[in-house]
Enzyme design. Sequence first.
Site, PDB file in Angstrom:
ATOM      1  N   GLU A  58     -20.675  12.632   8.351  1.00  0.00           N
ATOM      2  CA  GLU A  58     -19.602  13.492   8.846  1.00  0.00           C
ATOM      3  C   GLU A  58     -18.207  12.905   8.644  1.00  0.00           C
ATOM      4  O   GLU A  58     -17.263  13.622   8.293  1.00  0.00           O
ATOM      5  CB  GLU A  58     -19.826  13.800  10.331  1.00  0.00           C
ATOM      6  CG  GLU A  58     -21.050  14.639  10.612  1.00  0.00           C
ATOM      7  CD  GLU A  58     -22.342  13.844  10.700  1.00  0.00           C
ATOM      8  OE1 GLU A  58     -23.409  14.457  10.902  1.00  0.00           O
ATOM      9  OE2 GLU A  58     -22.284  12.596  10.574  1.00  0.00           O
ATOM     10  N   ASP A 117     -31.898  20.558  22.510  1.00  0.00           N
ATOM     11  CA  ASP A 117     -31.454  19.345  21.805  1.00  0.00           C
ATOM     12  C   ASP A 117     -30.952  18.279  22.778  1.00  0.00           C
ATOM     13  O   ASP A 117     -30.881  17.099  22.442  1.00  0.00           O
ATOM     14  CB  ASP A 117     -30.344  19.684  20.800  1.00  0.00           C
ATOM     15  CG  ASP A 117     -30.889  20.396  19.572  1.00  0.00           C
ATOM     16  OD1 ASP A 117     -32.117  20.541  19.474  1.00  0.00           O
ATOM     17  OD2 ASP A 117     -30.083  20.800  18.720  1.00  0.00           O
TER      18      ASP A 117
END
Length: 316
Positions: A58, A117
């Site tokens: 990222e 998650d």
Amino acid sequence: MADVVKKATRESYGEALRDLAEKYPEVVVLDADLAAATKTGTFKKAYPERFIDCGIAEANMVGIAAGLATTGKIPFASTFAMFAAGRAYEQVRNAVGYPHLNVKIGATHAGITVGEDGATHQCNEDIALMRTIPGMVVINPADDVEAKAAVEAAINYYGPVYLRFGRLAVPVVNTDPNYKFELGKGVQLRDGSDLTIVATGLEVSEALQAADMLAAEGISARVINIHTIKPIDRDIIAKAACETGCIVTAEEHSVIGGLGSAVAEVVTEECPVPVVKLGIYDRFGMSGPAAELLDIFELRAKDIVVKAKEALAKKK
């Protein structure tokens, strides 16, 4: 509520990028190996030559986006909010914010409604982090209509923009055919005289339901949708504070540094009245179905009603 149309704003993000691509040929899309989840795969399928998968890197993706911006492209760097605002914060600050480059950060899966998650992926701090970067615009759309309009507004704005999208399908509340998105302008969805509920993101639909519940008890609640948290619409907030005498803020984000903090900053400077915040109270998220987490973290309409009564009790 069965006939209410629902759609996740991450879906809207992918569709908007695809639908606007021909109109804006300088737009390019980057993703960090999450195109199926962020829905940028929709753009990739239609315009593969304008899509770059940067892999699970990222920080590097943000750097690439910065470089592309210097060539005249309008890059949308896309990944989960936890990675965009968290893992890549330094690059967003130094490589995009500091030189004020024309990079758009498409941050999906924000807030606790990431669901199963769990806490590591439930970013409830991103608005606070992005607000602190000088010159960064922060947008948190309420629904499909607003999300698509926000993407085009971001394209037409020169400079860094952080766009926050969700995983959970949410009701479409902007049903007015004359709806117009204006960067930095709040939207009054309902008038009221006793208090004001200022909401953002998925909490906007909850705020409207809360206003109905309050009306049944004879309490008149104004509802304002703040889709642009920075720059925030100071005028609409100050007017509401002065006219209704107290405010409740509602957000799927920490009460520290998010919408509530931004509203309180305006109110203390312009028209001091009680501000009661609804959001995540200095805690991490947890794994579980998104809808159940909204109940557990007390982010429902009924919880806004409780906060509204707290605000009314503080009102002079």
